[in-house]
Design a protein around this motif. Sequence first.
Motif, short mmCIF file in Angstrom:
data_model
loop_
_atom_site.label_atom_id
_atom_site.label_comp_id
_atom_site.label_asym_id
_atom_site.label_seq_id
_atom_site.Cartn_x
_atom_site.Cartn_y
_atom_site.Cartn_z
N ALA A 105 13.12 56.57 25.63
CA ALA A 105 13.04 56.21 27.04
C ALA A 105 12.42 54.83 27.22
N ALA A 106 11.42 54.51 26.40
CA ALA A 106 10.80 53.18 26.49
C ALA A 106 11.78 52.08 26.11
N VAL A 127 16.86 54.68 35.58
CA VAL A 127 18.14 55.12 35.01
C VAL A 127 18.23 54.76 33.54
N SER A 128 17.83 53.55 33.19
CA SER A 128 17.87 53.12 31.79
C SER A 128 16.92 53.96 30.93
N ALA A 129 15.73 54.25 31.47
CA ALA A 129 14.78 55.08 30.72
C ALA A 129 15.33 56.49 30.52
N PHE A 130 15.96 57.05 31.53
CA PHE A 130 16.55 58.38 31.39
C PHE A 130 17.66 58.38 30.34
N GLY A 132 18.09 56.31 27.84
CA GLY A 132 17.51 56.13 26.52
C GLY A 132 16.86 57.40 26.00
N GLY A 133 16.12 58.10 26.87
CA GLY A 133 15.49 59.35 26.47
C GLY A 133 16.51 60.43 26.16
N LEU A 134 17.57 60.53 26.97
CA LEU A 134 18.59 61.55 26.75
C LEU A 134 19.35 61.29 25.44
N THR A 250 14.19 67.80 30.08
CA THR A 250 13.08 67.11 29.43
C THR A 250 13.32 65.61 29.39
N ALA A 251 14.55 65.22 29.08
CA ALA A 251 14.88 63.79 29.06
C ALA A 251 14.71 63.16 30.43
#
Length: 340
Positions: A105-106, A127-130, A132-134, A250-251
């Motif tokens: 996410a980071a 949106v980008s963090a989500f 990346g985390g997903l 969670t993502a």
Amino acid sequence: MPRSVPLYAFALTGLLLVCGLLSLVVGAMSLPVLDSLLIVVDKAFDANFSQLHDYQEVVVLELRLPRLLLAIFVGAILAQCGAVVQGLFRNPLADPGIIGVSSGAAVGAIVAIVLFPSAWGSWTIPVSAFLGGLLTTLLVYGFAQSKNGTSVLVLLLAGVAISAFAGAAIGFLSYFADDSSLRELSVWQMGSLTSASSANLWLAFTTMVVLMIAFQRRAQALNAVLLGESEARHLGINVEQLKLQMIILTAVGVGVAVSCAGIIGFIGLVVPHLVRLATGSNHHYLLPLSALLGAVLLMCSDLLARVVVQPAELPVGLVTVLLGAPFFLVLLVQQRKNWS
């Protein structure tokens, strides 16, 4: 319901209120307790009870109160996500940060900061963090999945590898970032609650409420998974669908937390384990109590970060790591005893 659950809920709520009051009045500028509370009442009800000066009102309403609220929302999100990940993989060492979700996410957030600063307006970083985390979560989950189920060992090792790769990607982006972006990147990497804007507060609050409802609706299924995946299937639980839903939720939670406050580690590891030791593994009680304790722990960490090196302040992510890393080592020692 275990008798200890209402007691712990009452104690954590009281601790939340006390820590919140301290967060309002303690800092580089000490403020009167009663007037600090009254200025919040004045703001909410358009009254005029407080005797604070204008500059003191600014400190309370525009600096400390938003940070206090963001600490509550982000702490609750991270703690709940940690409880879900630990229950889903049936391992107390599992954590959104350890399995690489926070790092992914980071990276997504930092890509948005450096390369696409205004692509979708104020939604660019969340949106980008989500995403990346997903992506990171699905990748780690894919590595750990096999015909025999999910290997926790492979999950943790894949998380370490992904976190290392994410660290290299962050370093690469930092090398090519300009001065303004580089300052913002350093804040993301160490975690900070200074960006507590109204947009971030509403985003974090909405995400916290949605996750509370979604996780609580699946608490019984998570309890069944604790018995084992085959046992859960015999009880009528679609385990693979549950895993996918929990991973996506969670993502979302970690992505929002990272987009609002940067990388804050060990909240999702320490808090659910402490609550589980106190009240057991029933997710109907574990999830809300973890949310409360997560909010308290992050609030206290932020308070400590603000007062320990006055008038400067430490990044709150460093404080949570200093508190959480020894706890993680204790968990590893306990796990080693179980393995032997």
